[in-house]
Enzyme design. Structure first.
Site, PDB file in Angstrom:
ATOM      1  N   HIS A   9     -34.421  38.497  12.753  1.00  0.00           N
ATOM      2  CA  HIS A   9     -35.108  38.830  11.501  1.00  0.00           C
ATOM      3  C   HIS A   9     -34.319  39.854  10.686  1.00  0.00           C
ATOM      4  O   HIS A   9     -33.536  40.645  11.227  1.00  0.00           O
ATOM      5  CB  HIS A   9     -36.502  39.377  11.801  1.00  0.00           C
ATOM      6  CG  HIS A   9     -36.480  40.657  12.604  1.00  0.00           C
ATOM      7  ND1 HIS A   9     -36.212  41.889  12.043  1.00  0.00           N
ATOM      8  CD2 HIS A   9     -36.683  40.876  13.921  1.00  0.00           C
ATOM      9  CE1 HIS A   9     -36.259  42.821  12.978  1.00  0.00           C
ATOM     10  NE2 HIS A   9     -36.536  42.236  14.130  1.00  0.00           N
ATOM     11  N   LEU A  13     -39.075  47.564   8.342  1.00  0.00           N
ATOM     12  CA  LEU A  13     -39.343  48.925   7.871  1.00  0.00           C
ATOM     13  C   LEU A  13     -39.053  49.947   8.965  1.00  0.00           C
ATOM     14  O   LEU A  13     -38.561  51.043   8.688  1.00  0.00           O
ATOM     15  CB  LEU A  13     -40.798  49.034   7.408  1.00  0.00           C
ATOM     16  CG  LEU A  13     -41.129  48.240   6.140  1.00  0.00           C
ATOM     17  CD1 LEU A  13     -42.642  48.151   5.950  1.00  0.00           C
ATOM     18  CD2 LEU A  13     -40.470  48.863   4.914  1.00  0.00           C
ATOM     19  N   ARG A  60     -42.252  40.087  11.001  1.00  0.00           N
ATOM     20  CA  ARG A  60     -40.873  40.253  10.528  1.00  0.00           C
ATOM     21  C   ARG A  60     -40.029  39.017  10.830  1.00  0.00           C
ATOM     22  O   ARG A  60     -39.164  38.644  10.028  1.00  0.00           O
ATOM     23  CB  ARG A  60     -40.250  41.523  11.098  1.00  0.00           C
ATOM     24  CG  ARG A  60     -40.230  41.653  12.614  1.00  0.00           C
ATOM     25  CD  ARG A  60     -39.888  43.090  13.002  1.00  0.00           C
ATOM     26  NE  ARG A  60     -39.725  43.308  14.428  1.00  0.00           N
ATOM     27  CZ  ARG A  60     -40.700  43.607  15.266  1.00  0.00           C
ATOM     28  NH1 ARG A  60     -41.946  43.673  14.832  1.00  0.00           N
ATOM     29  NH2 ARG A  60     -40.444  43.848  16.544  1.00  0.00           N
ATOM     30  N   GLU A  87     -40.004  40.380  20.372  1.00  0.00           N
ATOM     31  CA  GLU A  87     -39.051  41.406  20.748  1.00  0.00           C
ATOM     32  C   GLU A  87     -39.416  41.969  22.122  1.00  0.00           C
ATOM     33  O   GLU A  87     -40.560  41.820  22.587  1.00  0.00           O
ATOM     34  CB  GLU A  87     -39.074  42.527  19.699  1.00  0.00           C
ATOM     35  CG  GLU A  87     -38.200  43.744  19.981  1.00  0.00           C
ATOM     36  CD  GLU A  87     -36.726  43.415  20.143  1.00  0.00           C
ATOM     37  OE1 GLU A  87     -36.371  42.790  21.168  1.00  0.00           O
ATOM     38  OE2 GLU A  87     -35.926  43.788  19.262  1.00  0.00           O
ATOM     39  N   ARG A  88     -38.469  42.598  22.768  1.00  0.00           N
ATOM     40  CA  ARG A  88     -38.765  43.298  24.022  1.00  0.00           C
ATOM     41  C   ARG A  88     -39.818  44.367  23.769  1.00  0.00           C
ATOM     42  O   ARG A  88     -39.796  45.053  22.766  1.00  0.00           O
ATOM     43  CB  ARG A  88     -37.488  43.947  24.578  1.00  0.00           C
ATOM     44  CG  ARG A  88     -37.724  44.756  25.827  1.00  0.00           C
ATOM     45  CD  ARG A  88     -36.428  45.000  26.575  1.00  0.00           C
ATOM     46  NE  ARG A  88     -35.566  45.954  25.911  1.00  0.00           N
ATOM     47  CZ  ARG A  88     -35.448  47.241  26.257  1.00  0.00           C
ATOM     48  NH1 ARG A  88     -36.190  47.731  27.224  1.00  0.00           N
ATOM     49  NH2 ARG A  88     -34.600  48.022  25.637  1.00  0.00           N
ATOM     50  N   HIS A 182     -35.840  37.951  17.506  1.00  0.00           N
ATOM     51  CA  HIS A 182     -35.594  39.388  17.535  1.00  0.00           C
ATOM     52  C   HIS A 182     -34.316  39.687  18.311  1.00  0.00           C
ATOM     53  O   HIS A 182     -33.807  38.840  19.041  1.00  0.00           O
ATOM     54  CB  HIS A 182     -36.780  40.097  18.172  1.00  0.00           C
ATOM     55  CG  HIS A 182     -38.076  39.789  17.488  1.00  0.00           C
ATOM     56  ND1 HIS A 182     -38.638  40.598  16.537  1.00  0.00           N
ATOM     57  CD2 HIS A 182     -38.911  38.710  17.600  1.00  0.00           C
ATOM     58  CE1 HIS A 182     -39.755  40.057  16.092  1.00  0.00           C
ATOM     59  NE2 HIS A 182     -39.952  38.910  16.725  1.00  0.00           N
TER      60      HIS A 182
END
Length: 248
Positions: A9, A13, A60, A87-88, A182
Site C-alpha cells: 500500500h 498516515l 490502506r 500487516e504483521r 503490506h
C-alpha cells in the site's frame, strides 16, 4: 509463464508519523494516494491487466487497490479480502512512535522486534480491547487465531494457507493476479517464492506503492522478479524503509 504483481500500500498516515501500525486500520496519507495513482498509471502504461485481485481487510491496502483498479479501468474484476493478508500484528507496540521507542529501548532491540524472523514484540494481554484484533471485522475468526502479537514467522504461517488454497491455484489456472497488501505480508510471500532464508529475510525492504512483478513457471517457481519504475527511485524508497525507526 505466469505473471503475479505485488504492491505494498501507499504511504499511510502512520507511516508518515513513523508509528507502528500493524492491524490498526489507518488510511493513506496524501503522498500514499499519489503513490497508488502512480502505480496504477505505470501498470497501465506497461500493458498489465488482471483478472482478479486479493487484498487485506485494512483500508490502506484496500484503498491502494481501488486506486490502482480505477487508474487501470479494472474496477470490475473480482476482489477477495482476507485478514490473512494483513500487516504483521505489532502487539503492544501498536501506535508507538518508532524513533521514540528506539530511543527508549535501544535501536538494536527495536530492530529485533521489527525485523527478526521469530522474535515477537511485547504482546497485548488476552482480552485487552485496545488490541485491534478484537475489531468486529474479525468476528468469524476463532479466538485462538486472533494475535496478541506476531513475528514474521507467524505472518508466514497465517498467510501460506491462503496462498496454497486459493491464490496459487488461481494463478496456475491462468488468472492474472494482483495482490495489494503490506510490507510484512508481502515479505512473507517473497520469502516463500524465493526460498529466502530466515536470516536473509531480515534485510529485505519492501517500498510503498511500487509494483513488484514476478514471472513464474508452471510450478510457480520464480523465473525473475523486478520493480516497475525508475531504479534510483526504487532504491531510495527501499532505503527509506530501512531507516524507519532509527532514533534521531
Amino acid at each position: 509463464m505466469h505473471t503475479l504483481v505485488l504492491i505494498r500500500h501507499g504511504e499511510s498516515l502512520w507511516n508518515k508519523e513513523n508509528r507502528f501500525t500493524g492491524w490498526k486500520d489507518i488510511d493513506l496519507s496524501p503522498q500514499g494516494m499519489q503513490e497508488a495513482h502512480s502505480a496504477g498509471k505505470l501498470l497501465k502504461e506497461q500493458g498489465f491487466i488482471f483478472d482478479m485481485a486479493w487484498t487485506s481487510v485494512l483500508k490502506r491496502a484496500i484503498r491502494t487497490l481501488w486506486t490502482v483498479q480505477d487508474e487501470m479501468d479494472l474496477m470490475w474484476i473480482p476482489v477477495i479480502r482476507s485478514w490473512r493478508l494483513n500487516e504483521r500484528h505489532y502487539g503492544a507496540l501498536t501506535g508507538l512512535d518508532k524513533a521514540e521507542t528506539a530511543a527508549k529501548y535501544g535501536e538494536e532491540q527495536v530492530h529485533i522486534w521489527r525485523r527478526s524472523y521469530d522474535i515477537r514484540p511485547p504482546a497485548y494481554a488476552a482480552g485487552d480491547t485496545a488490541n485491534p484484533g478484537y475489531d468486529i471485522r474479525y468476528a468469524e475468526i476463532s479466538g485462538d487465531q486472533i494475535p496478541m502479537t506476531e513475528c514474521l514467522k507467524d505472518t508466514v504461517a497465517r498467510f501460506l494457507p491462503l496462498w496454497e488454497a486459493d491464490i496459487a491455484p488461481a494463478i496456475k489456472s491462468g488468472k492474472r493476479v494482483l495482490i495489494a497488501a503490506h510490507g510484512n505480508s508481502i515479505r512473507a510471500l517473497v520469502k516463500h517464492l524465493d526460498n529466502v532464508s530466515d536470516a536473509d529475510i531480515t534485510g529485505l525492504n519492501i517500498p510503498t506503492g511500487i509494483p513488484l512483478v514476478y514471472e513464474l513457471d508452471d510450478n510457480l517457481i520464480p523465473v525473475r522478479h523486478y520493480y516497475l519504475g525508475d531504479e534510483d527511485a526504487v532504491n531510495a524508497a527501499m532505503e527509506a524503509v530501512k531507516n524507519q525507526g532509527k532514533s534521531k
